[in-house]
Design a protein around this motif. Sequence first.
Motif, short mmCIF file in Angstrom:
data_model
loop_
_atom_site.label_atom_id
_atom_site.label_comp_id
_atom_site.label_asym_id
_atom_site.label_seq_id
_atom_site.Cartn_x
_atom_site.Cartn_y
_atom_site.Cartn_z
N GLN A 48 0.97 -1.18 -0.05
CA GLN A 48 -0.04 -0.10 0.05
C GLN A 48 0.80 1.46 -0.16
OE1 GLN A 48 -2.37 0.45 3.51
NE2 GLN A 48 -3.48 2.10 2.52
N LEU A 49 1.85 1.28 0.89
CA LEU A 49 2.81 2.36 0.80
C LEU A 49 3.49 2.57 -0.37
CD1 LEU A 49 4.22 2.32 4.54
CD2 LEU A 49 2.52 3.79 3.71
N THR A 50 4.03 1.50 -1.09
CA THR A 50 4.44 1.59 -2.19
C THR A 50 3.79 2.31 -3.41
OG1 THR A 50 6.22 -0.39 -1.49
CG2 THR A 50 5.94 0.38 -3.89
N ALA A 51 2.46 1.95 -3.50
CA ALA A 51 1.59 2.32 -4.33
C ALA A 51 1.34 3.76 -3.93
CB ALA A 51 0.31 1.81 -4.34
N GLU A 52 1.32 4.24 -2.92
CA GLU A 52 1.06 5.56 -2.35
C GLU A 52 2.25 6.50 -3.00
OE1 GLU A 52 0.09 6.32 1.65
OE2 GLU A 52 -1.28 4.87 1.44
N VAL A 53 3.37 5.92 -2.77
CA VAL A 53 4.80 6.67 -3.09
C VAL A 53 4.78 6.73 -4.49
CG1 VAL A 53 7.27 6.33 -3.22
CG2 VAL A 53 6.20 6.00 -1.15
N LYS A 54 4.40 5.73 -5.43
CA LYS A 54 4.52 5.95 -6.95
C LYS A 54 3.40 7.04 -7.32
CE LYS A 54 6.04 1.08 -7.92
NZ LYS A 54 5.40 -0.25 -8.36
N GLU A 55 2.19 6.90 -6.64
CA GLU A 55 1.23 7.99 -7.11
C GLU A 55 1.82 9.33 -6.88
OE1 GLU A 55 -2.10 9.70 -8.12
OE2 GLU A 55 -1.40 7.77 -8.64
N LEU A 56 2.21 9.58 -5.58
CA LEU A 56 2.79 10.90 -5.13
C LEU A 56 3.89 11.15 -6.22
CD1 LEU A 56 2.61 10.76 -1.40
CD2 LEU A 56 1.16 12.02 -3.05
N ALA A 57 4.85 10.40 -6.60
CA ALA A 57 5.92 10.60 -7.30
C ALA A 57 5.54 10.92 -8.82
CB ALA A 57 6.93 9.51 -7.61
N ARG A 59 2.59 12.46 -9.36
CA ARG A 59 1.84 13.93 -9.32
C ARG A 59 2.79 15.04 -9.29
NH1 ARG A 59 -3.48 14.20 -7.52
NH2 ARG A 59 -4.74 12.41 -7.49
N VAL A 60 3.99 14.80 -8.58
CA VAL A 60 4.95 15.66 -8.26
C VAL A 60 5.65 15.97 -9.67
CG1 VAL A 60 7.33 16.04 -7.33
CG2 VAL A 60 5.60 15.45 -5.82
N THR A 61 5.94 14.81 -10.22
CA THR A 61 6.45 14.93 -11.79
C THR A 61 5.44 15.76 -12.83
OG1 THR A 61 7.84 12.72 -11.31
CG2 THR A 61 7.47 13.57 -13.72
N LYS A 62 4.42 15.41 -12.60
CA LYS A 62 3.15 15.83 -13.46
C LYS A 62 3.03 17.52 -13.11
CE LYS A 62 -1.71 15.63 -14.72
NZ LYS A 62 -2.88 14.89 -14.51
N ALA A 63 3.12 17.90 -11.95
CA ALA A 63 3.01 19.22 -11.53
C ALA A 63 4.35 20.10 -11.84
CB ALA A 63 2.90 19.52 -9.96
N VAL A 64 5.68 19.44 -11.60
CA VAL A 64 6.88 20.31 -12.37
C VAL A 64 6.79 20.28 -13.62
CG1 VAL A 64 9.20 19.86 -12.39
CG2 VAL A 64 8.16 19.36 -10.27
N ARG A 65 6.47 19.16 -14.43
CA ARG A 65 6.26 19.30 -16.05
C ARG A 65 5.33 20.56 -16.27
NH1 ARG A 65 9.86 16.53 -18.34
NH2 ARG A 65 10.41 14.39 -17.84
N HIS A 66 4.42 20.78 -15.75
CA HIS A 66 3.33 21.66 -15.94
C HIS A 66 3.94 22.91 -15.84
CE1 HIS A 66 -0.50 23.56 -16.30
NE2 HIS A 66 -0.17 24.51 -15.16
N CYS A 67 4.58 23.23 -14.63
CA CYS A 67 5.20 24.64 -14.16
C CYS A 67 6.51 24.90 -15.18
CB CYS A 67 5.55 24.48 -12.86
SG CYS A 67 5.82 26.12 -12.15
N ARG A 68 7.39 24.13 -14.92
CA ARG A 68 8.68 24.17 -15.81
C ARG A 68 9.16 22.98 -16.37
NH1 ARG A 68 7.37 28.48 -14.83
NH2 ARG A 68 8.54 30.41 -14.18
N PRO A 69 8.90 22.65 -17.46
CA PRO A 69 9.27 21.14 -18.15
C PRO A 69 10.56 21.04 -18.46
CG PRO A 69 8.02 22.57 -19.47
CD PRO A 69 7.89 23.38 -18.18
N GLN A 70 11.31 22.09 -18.64
CA GLN A 70 12.74 22.24 -18.84
C GLN A 70 13.65 21.73 -17.83
OE1 GLN A 70 10.83 24.89 -18.84
NE2 GLN A 70 11.98 26.27 -17.69
#
Length: 195
Positions: A48-57, A59-70
């Motif tokens: 369960q915790l591994t799945a949560e870590v993957k989901e959060l990672a 989401r963080v990647t998606k947010a960074v790519r949206h803000c400053r993809p480069q």
Amino acid sequence: MLLGVDPALREALSKLTNTALIARCADLPETGDAAVFTLRLLARRIQQLTAEVKELAHRVTKAVRHCRPQLLDVTGVGPDSAAALLIAAGDNPERLASEASFAALCGVSPVEQSSGKTQRRRLNRGGNRQANAALYRIVVTRLRRDARTRLYLERRTQQGMSKREIIRCLKRYVAREIYREIQPTPALAASSSAA
């Protein structure tokens, strides 16, 4: 916990890799044995915790790519480090007047330290500690994987600098590079000021 289970089960589980061990323990049948129950409970919690870590990672990647993809294309910068540096810069990175102000914000600006005849610079203990840690992670990654950074390390070591001083210099160089990446592009700045 493996020591408290049936020896036959312990032998079967001892040969598995961590991933296979967790999957096998999560699927153990209910036997009434407290050790087996605990193994199954712990394995399911790890899954369960591994799945949560993957989901959060993700989401963080998606947010960074949206803000400053480069930013994620910079050598050594991962989603966590990029997020920490973007948070340190804040919603208005244009308020940072120069790369020196960003370096000071991250706590990587050089601080003069002298005693008598010795003139040195030391690590800055101020600034945003999460951003400083992110810069450190980027430098360590570059020291392992980037040929230019390793050459720089060798050259500065031959000049008599300690590894700590070299890392301080590298963090400043990385801060300079990140500053250029987080600054809004002219088109983006014009559209945000018009709104």
